[in-house]
Enzyme design. Structure first.
Site, PDB file in Angstrom:
ATOM      1  N   ASP A 193      -2.421  17.066   2.451  1.00  0.00           N
ATOM      2  CA  ASP A 193      -2.016  17.409   1.089  1.00  0.00           C
ATOM      3  C   ASP A 193      -3.078  16.945   0.099  1.00  0.00           C
ATOM      4  OD1 ASP A 193       0.400  18.149   2.215  1.00  0.00           O
ATOM      5  OD2 ASP A 193       1.365  16.231   1.732  1.00  0.00           O
ATOM      6  N   LYS A 194      -3.013  17.515  -1.099  1.00  0.00           N
ATOM      7  CA  LYS A 194      -3.982  17.152  -2.148  1.00  0.00           C
ATOM      8  C   LYS A 194      -4.021  15.636  -2.368  1.00  0.00           C
ATOM      9  CE  LYS A 194      -5.183  18.407  -6.872  1.00  0.00           C
ATOM     10  NZ  LYS A 194      -4.839  19.198  -8.050  1.00  0.00           N
TER      11      LYS A 194
END
Ligand code: URA
Length: 233
Positions: free
Chosen positions: A102-103
């Site tokens: 994920d970011k």
């Protein structure tokens, strides 16, 4: 393979640009002899403007992913490809993440242009365990270890239960979690299912390959053959 195609595949330029670069004398051998389009010495003896040529395909890179970078080249904002020389995003075959993060997840991210290897590592049957370090918003309650190990936990909007996962509690708000698979936002959704919230998430290993202590956030390097082997050990 011709020299023009090799340069173009490594992202140094289009075929036309690569041809121009060769003709301008940018490509030499180790002795400094200018190479022509018809020369093709062994890869490790080719220099581009005096520097070693980028590694050929198949290539595996390890990156210490920082917070705030997405794993898709199509996403707006900063992507992991911004951490590599721009030509790496132009390679053919292209480099893809082996299991996206994920970011806001940090840690060990592998990229490869070898599709078979990618599938071998991400497939649950490969036995390549991925270990994450999670920092939680609320104290662990004690039921999480059993819930995650049960093999019956079904995440929201899914109908297939998760494979059993191992939880190792480090202190009341920190734990290591070991997964066989890599579903979307899996760790965050598992803790949400247990009534908690992940504040910080870092992948620390894939198989027996650990994120090296000397690889700072944002840094990357090509994987050594013995490191690649350690993934499956
Ligand atoms: N699980 C998550 O929730 N996020 C990641 O980035 C990786 C695993």
């Amino acid at each position: 393979m011709k020299l023009v195609k090799l340069l173009a595949n490594l992202g140094y330029g289009s075929r036309k640009e690569s041809q121009r670069l060769i003709r301008s004398g940018a490509v030499t051998d180790e002795a400094g002899h200018v190479l022509s389009e018809n020369d093709l010495p062994p890869h490790d003896q080719i220099l581009f403007r005096g520097e070693e040529l980028d590694p050929p395909s198949p290539l595996v890179i390890m990156l210490h992913k920082p917070d705030g970078y997405t794993c898709s080249s199509e996403d707006p904002g900063s992507t992991i490809y911004d951490l590599l020389p721009p030509r790496y995003a132009l390679r053919n075959p292209g480099l893809n993440p082996i299991g996206r993060l994920d970011k806001d997840t940090t840690g060990l991210l592998l990229l490869t242009d070898d599709g078979k290897l990618l599938h071998k590592i991400i497939h649950p049957k490969s036995g390549c365990l991925k270990v994450y370090h999670a920092v939680l918003d609320r104290p662990l309650e004690g039921h999480e270890t059993e819930l995650f190990a049960s093999g019956t936990l079904v995440l929201n909007n899914e109908n297939r239960p998760l494979l059993p996962a191992k939880l190792e509690i480090l202190n009341e708000k920190e734990a290591l979690i070991t997964l066989h698979e890599g579903r979307y936002h899996q760790v965050r959704r598992m803790f949400a299912a247990a009534g908690n919230h992940v504040l910080d998430l870092k992948r620390i290993s894939i198989g027996s390959l650990k994120l090296p202590d000397d690889l700072d956030e944002g840094d990357w390097r090509a994987l050594q053959p013995e490191e690649l082997e350690s993934i499956f050990r």
